[in-house]
Motif scaffolding. Structure first.
Motif, PDB file in Angstrom:
ATOM      1  N   ASP A  53      57.980  53.894  49.132  1.00  0.00           N
ATOM      2  CA  ASP A  53      59.251  54.600  49.001  1.00  0.00           C
ATOM      3  C   ASP A  53      59.883  54.334  47.636  1.00  0.00           C
ATOM      4  O   ASP A  53      60.475  55.221  47.039  1.00  0.00           O
ATOM      5  CB  ASP A  53      60.227  54.177  50.100  1.00  0.00           C
ATOM      6  CG  ASP A  53      59.831  54.714  51.470  1.00  0.00           C
ATOM      7  OD1 ASP A  53      59.061  55.695  51.526  1.00  0.00           O
ATOM      8  OD2 ASP A  53      60.293  54.154  52.475  1.00  0.00           O
ATOM      9  N   ALA A  54      59.755  53.106  47.145  1.00  0.00           N
ATOM     10  CA  ALA A  54      60.298  52.766  45.831  1.00  0.00           C
ATOM     11  C   ALA A  54      59.579  53.552  44.736  1.00  0.00           C
ATOM     12  O   ALA A  54      60.203  54.040  43.795  1.00  0.00           O
ATOM     13  CB  ALA A  54      60.184  51.260  45.576  1.00  0.00           C
ATOM     14  N   VAL A  55      58.271  53.691  44.868  1.00  0.00           N
ATOM     15  CA  VAL A  55      57.501  54.474  43.886  1.00  0.00           C
ATOM     16  C   VAL A  55      57.965  55.929  43.918  1.00  0.00           C
ATOM     17  O   VAL A  55      58.181  56.547  42.879  1.00  0.00           O
ATOM     18  CB  VAL A  55      55.978  54.378  44.159  1.00  0.00           C
ATOM     19  CG1 VAL A  55      55.207  55.398  43.335  1.00  0.00           C
ATOM     20  CG2 VAL A  55      55.478  52.969  43.847  1.00  0.00           C
ATOM     21  N   MET A  56      58.169  56.476  45.119  1.00  0.00           N
ATOM     22  CA  MET A  56      58.628  57.858  45.233  1.00  0.00           C
ATOM     23  C   MET A  56      60.033  58.021  44.655  1.00  0.00           C
ATOM     24  O   MET A  56      60.379  59.074  44.130  1.00  0.00           O
ATOM     25  CB  MET A  56      58.611  58.318  46.692  1.00  0.00           C
ATOM     26  CG  MET A  56      57.215  58.460  47.286  1.00  0.00           C
ATOM     27  SD  MET A  56      56.196  59.683  46.424  1.00  0.00           S
ATOM     28  CE  MET A  56      55.085  58.651  45.511  1.00  0.00           C
ATOM     29  N   ALA A  57      60.828  56.972  44.721  1.00  0.00           N
ATOM     30  CA  ALA A  57      62.197  57.022  44.199  1.00  0.00           C
ATOM     31  C   ALA A  57      62.225  57.060  42.670  1.00  0.00           C
ATOM     32  O   ALA A  57      63.268  57.353  42.085  1.00  0.00           O
ATOM     33  CB  ALA A  57      63.005  55.830  44.704  1.00  0.00           C
ATOM     34  N   LEU A  58      61.117  56.771  42.026  1.00  0.00           N
ATOM     35  CA  LEU A  58      61.071  56.837  40.564  1.00  0.00           C
ATOM     36  C   LEU A  58      61.320  58.260  40.072  1.00  0.00           C
ATOM     37  O   LEU A  58      61.776  58.456  38.960  1.00  0.00           O
ATOM     38  CB  LEU A  58      59.712  56.349  40.031  1.00  0.00           C
ATOM     39  CG  LEU A  58      59.389  54.885  40.211  1.00  0.00           C
ATOM     40  CD1 LEU A  58      57.954  54.604  39.751  1.00  0.00           C
ATOM     41  CD2 LEU A  58      60.370  54.009  39.466  1.00  0.00           C
ATOM     42  N   GLY A  59      61.009  59.240  40.911  1.00  0.00           N
ATOM     43  CA  GLY A  59      61.199  60.639  40.533  1.00  0.00           C
ATOM     44  C   GLY A  59      60.011  61.158  39.750  1.00  0.00           C
ATOM     45  O   GLY A  59      59.140  60.411  39.317  1.00  0.00           O
ATOM     46  N   GLU A  60      59.978  62.450  39.597  1.00  0.00           N
ATOM     47  CA  GLU A  60      58.887  63.093  38.872  1.00  0.00           C
ATOM     48  C   GLU A  60      59.206  63.111  37.383  1.00  0.00           C
ATOM     49  O   GLU A  60      60.365  63.223  37.022  1.00  0.00           O
ATOM     50  CB  GLU A  60      58.680  64.528  39.391  1.00  0.00           C
ATOM     51  CG  GLU A  60      58.165  64.585  40.814  1.00  0.00           C
ATOM     52  CD  GLU A  60      56.813  63.917  41.014  1.00  0.00           C
ATOM     53  OE1 GLU A  60      56.024  63.852  40.053  1.00  0.00           O
ATOM     54  OE2 GLU A  60      56.558  63.441  42.115  1.00  0.00           O
ATOM     55  N   VAL A  64      52.785  59.181  28.708  1.00  0.00           N
ATOM     56  CA  VAL A  64      52.274  58.711  30.005  1.00  0.00           C
ATOM     57  C   VAL A  64      52.269  57.183  30.038  1.00  0.00           C
ATOM     58  O   VAL A  64      52.712  56.575  31.012  1.00  0.00           O
ATOM     59  CB  VAL A  64      50.866  59.276  30.284  1.00  0.00           C
ATOM     60  CG1 VAL A  64      50.236  58.617  31.507  1.00  0.00           C
ATOM     61  CG2 VAL A  64      50.913  60.783  30.465  1.00  0.00           C
ATOM     62  N   LYS A  65      51.797  56.563  28.961  1.00  0.00           N
ATOM     63  CA  LYS A  65      51.778  55.096  28.895  1.00  0.00           C
ATOM     64  C   LYS A  65      53.191  54.536  28.989  1.00  0.00           C
ATOM     65  O   LYS A  65      53.441  53.562  29.707  1.00  0.00           O
ATOM     66  CB  LYS A  65      51.125  54.632  27.587  1.00  0.00           C
ATOM     67  CG  LYS A  65      49.641  54.852  27.532  1.00  0.00           C
ATOM     68  CD  LYS A  65      49.087  54.402  26.191  1.00  0.00           C
ATOM     69  CE  LYS A  65      47.613  54.679  26.064  1.00  0.00           C
ATOM     70  NZ  LYS A  65      47.083  54.293  24.739  1.00  0.00           N
ATOM     71  N   THR A  66      54.121  55.148  28.282  1.00  0.00           N
ATOM     72  CA  THR A  66      55.503  54.689  28.290  1.00  0.00           C
ATOM     73  C   THR A  66      56.112  54.840  29.680  1.00  0.00           C
ATOM     74  O   THR A  66      56.773  53.932  30.180  1.00  0.00           O
ATOM     75  CB  THR A  66      56.342  55.475  27.257  1.00  0.00           C
ATOM     76  OG1 THR A  66      55.775  55.282  25.965  1.00  0.00           O
ATOM     77  CG2 THR A  66      57.786  55.037  27.261  1.00  0.00           C
ATOM     78  N   LYS A  67      55.873  55.983  30.312  1.00  0.00           N
ATOM     79  CA  LYS A  67      56.423  56.215  31.653  1.00  0.00           C
ATOM     80  C   LYS A  67      55.831  55.241  32.663  1.00  0.00           C
ATOM     81  O   LYS A  67      56.527  54.767  33.558  1.00  0.00           O
ATOM     82  CB  LYS A  67      56.202  57.659  32.092  1.00  0.00           C
ATOM     83  CG  LYS A  67      57.103  58.632  31.354  1.00  0.00           C
ATOM     84  CD  LYS A  67      57.060  60.004  31.977  1.00  0.00           C
ATOM     85  CE  LYS A  67      58.076  60.911  31.354  1.00  0.00           C
ATOM     86  NZ  LYS A  67      59.450  60.566  31.721  1.00  0.00           N
ATOM     87  N   LYS A  84      56.926  50.577  35.957  1.00  0.00           N
ATOM     88  CA  LYS A  84      56.698  49.218  36.459  1.00  0.00           C
ATOM     89  C   LYS A  84      57.973  48.383  36.353  1.00  0.00           C
ATOM     90  O   LYS A  84      58.304  47.632  37.268  1.00  0.00           O
ATOM     91  CB  LYS A  84      55.566  48.534  35.675  1.00  0.00           C
ATOM     92  CG  LYS A  84      54.189  49.047  36.031  1.00  0.00           C
ATOM     93  CD  LYS A  84      53.100  48.194  35.473  1.00  0.00           C
ATOM     94  CE  LYS A  84      53.065  48.201  33.978  1.00  0.00           C
ATOM     95  NZ  LYS A  84      51.921  47.496  33.409  1.00  0.00           N
ATOM     96  N   GLN A  85      58.687  48.545  35.242  1.00  0.00           N
ATOM     97  CA  GLN A  85      59.931  47.801  35.073  1.00  0.00           C
ATOM     98  C   GLN A  85      60.982  48.230  36.108  1.00  0.00           C
ATOM     99  O   GLN A  85      61.680  47.394  36.678  1.00  0.00           O
ATOM    100  CB  GLN A  85      60.483  47.989  33.657  1.00  0.00           C
ATOM    101  CG  GLN A  85      59.633  47.334  32.586  1.00  0.00           C
ATOM    102  CD  GLN A  85      59.456  45.841  32.829  1.00  0.00           C
ATOM    103  OE1 GLN A  85      60.404  45.142  33.149  1.00  0.00           O
ATOM    104  NE2 GLN A  85      58.229  45.365  32.696  1.00  0.00           N
ATOM    105  N   LYS A  86      61.064  49.549  36.360  1.00  0.00           N
ATOM    106  CA  LYS A  86      62.007  50.045  37.363  1.00  0.00           C
ATOM    107  C   LYS A  86      61.648  49.500  38.745  1.00  0.00           C
ATOM    108  O   LYS A  86      62.523  49.073  39.497  1.00  0.00           O
ATOM    109  CB  LYS A  86      61.988  51.578  37.410  1.00  0.00           C
ATOM    110  CG  LYS A  86      62.662  52.246  36.243  1.00  0.00           C
ATOM    111  CD  LYS A  86      62.546  53.756  36.384  1.00  0.00           C
ATOM    112  CE  LYS A  86      63.027  54.486  35.161  1.00  0.00           C
ATOM    113  NZ  LYS A  86      62.817  55.945  35.273  1.00  0.00           N
ATOM    114  N   LEU A  87      60.357  49.519  39.076  1.00  0.00           N
ATOM    115  CA  LEU A  87      59.921  49.002  40.373  1.00  0.00           C
ATOM    116  C   LEU A  87      60.236  47.519  40.501  1.00  0.00           C
ATOM    117  O   LEU A  87      60.694  47.063  41.547  1.00  0.00           O
ATOM    118  CB  LEU A  87      58.418  49.217  40.570  1.00  0.00           C
ATOM    119  CG  LEU A  87      58.004  50.573  41.093  1.00  0.00           C
ATOM    120  CD1 LEU A  87      56.495  50.655  41.189  1.00  0.00           C
ATOM    121  CD2 LEU A  87      58.633  50.874  42.426  1.00  0.00           C
TER     122      LEU A  87
END
Length: 181
Positions: free
Chosen positions: A122-129, A159-162, A167-170
């Motif tokens: 759920d946390a990964v999905m919360a990152l948004g597209e 892509v690398k930056t995102k 990972k930092q957001k998670l």
């Protein structure tokens, strides 16, 4: 917005049907927020969902005096309250040992071990597209960064930056969740 102001005024003055009006107006929205956030882990018939809905409206009743519509809409406020209660409920279901052992590294073991956790998913999905798509493609399906770049139409360095920022957001989400426990 004018309707929200009227409703909030009614709540602040403890008018008889104010809470009934709030429930009628916002319960479907809050139910949708909960379903979108929690997916199958909290069904619409689940007692946890009903409990969260009740908690949201009790919070509205208790904090009506301090709600300032200049800072945002009542709908947004209730959505945020619902998300917080849902996170708390999901955190109750997560084994705290998972957080102690979790390391956000570039290893493929991260995907195999950690994405099995419903909360982390759920946390990964919360990152948004497109961040969640990049994360899932890389960690869950093992796609190469160049492939992800091609499929998403993003520059390879983007892509690398995102992925790095994801990972930092998670990590931040998980640390905050651990503190709430």
């Amino acid at each position: 917005m004018a309707d929200e102001e009227k409703l909030l005024k009614k709540l602040k003055s403890n008018e008889k049907n104010a809470m009934d009006d709030a429930i009628e107006i916002f319960a479907p929205y809050i139910s949708t927020v909960l379903y979108n956030m929690c997916g199958c882990s909290l069904s619409k018939e689940d007692k946890d969902t009903e409990e969260i809905l009740s908690d949201v409206f009790v919070t509205l009743w208790r904090k009506a005096e301090s709600i300032d519509l200049k800072k945002g809409t009542l709908r947004a406020y209730l959505g945020a309250v619902a998300r917080n209660f849902a996170l708390k409920k999901l955190n109750e279901r997560v084994n705290t040992e998972n957080f102690d052992d979790l390391e956000l590294s570039d290893s493929k073991d991260f995907a195999n071990d950690s994405l099995n956790s419903k909360f982390l998913w759920d946390a990964v999905m919360a990152l948004g597209e497109p961040d969640s798509e990049i994360f899932v493609r890389y960690y869950k399906f093992g796609e190469k960064l160049r492939e992800i770049s091609k499929v998403t139409g993003l520059n390879l360095s983007t892509v690398k930056t995102k992925l790095s920022r994801g990972k930092q957001k998670l990590k931040h989400i998980l640390i905050n969740a651990e503190e709430m426990l």
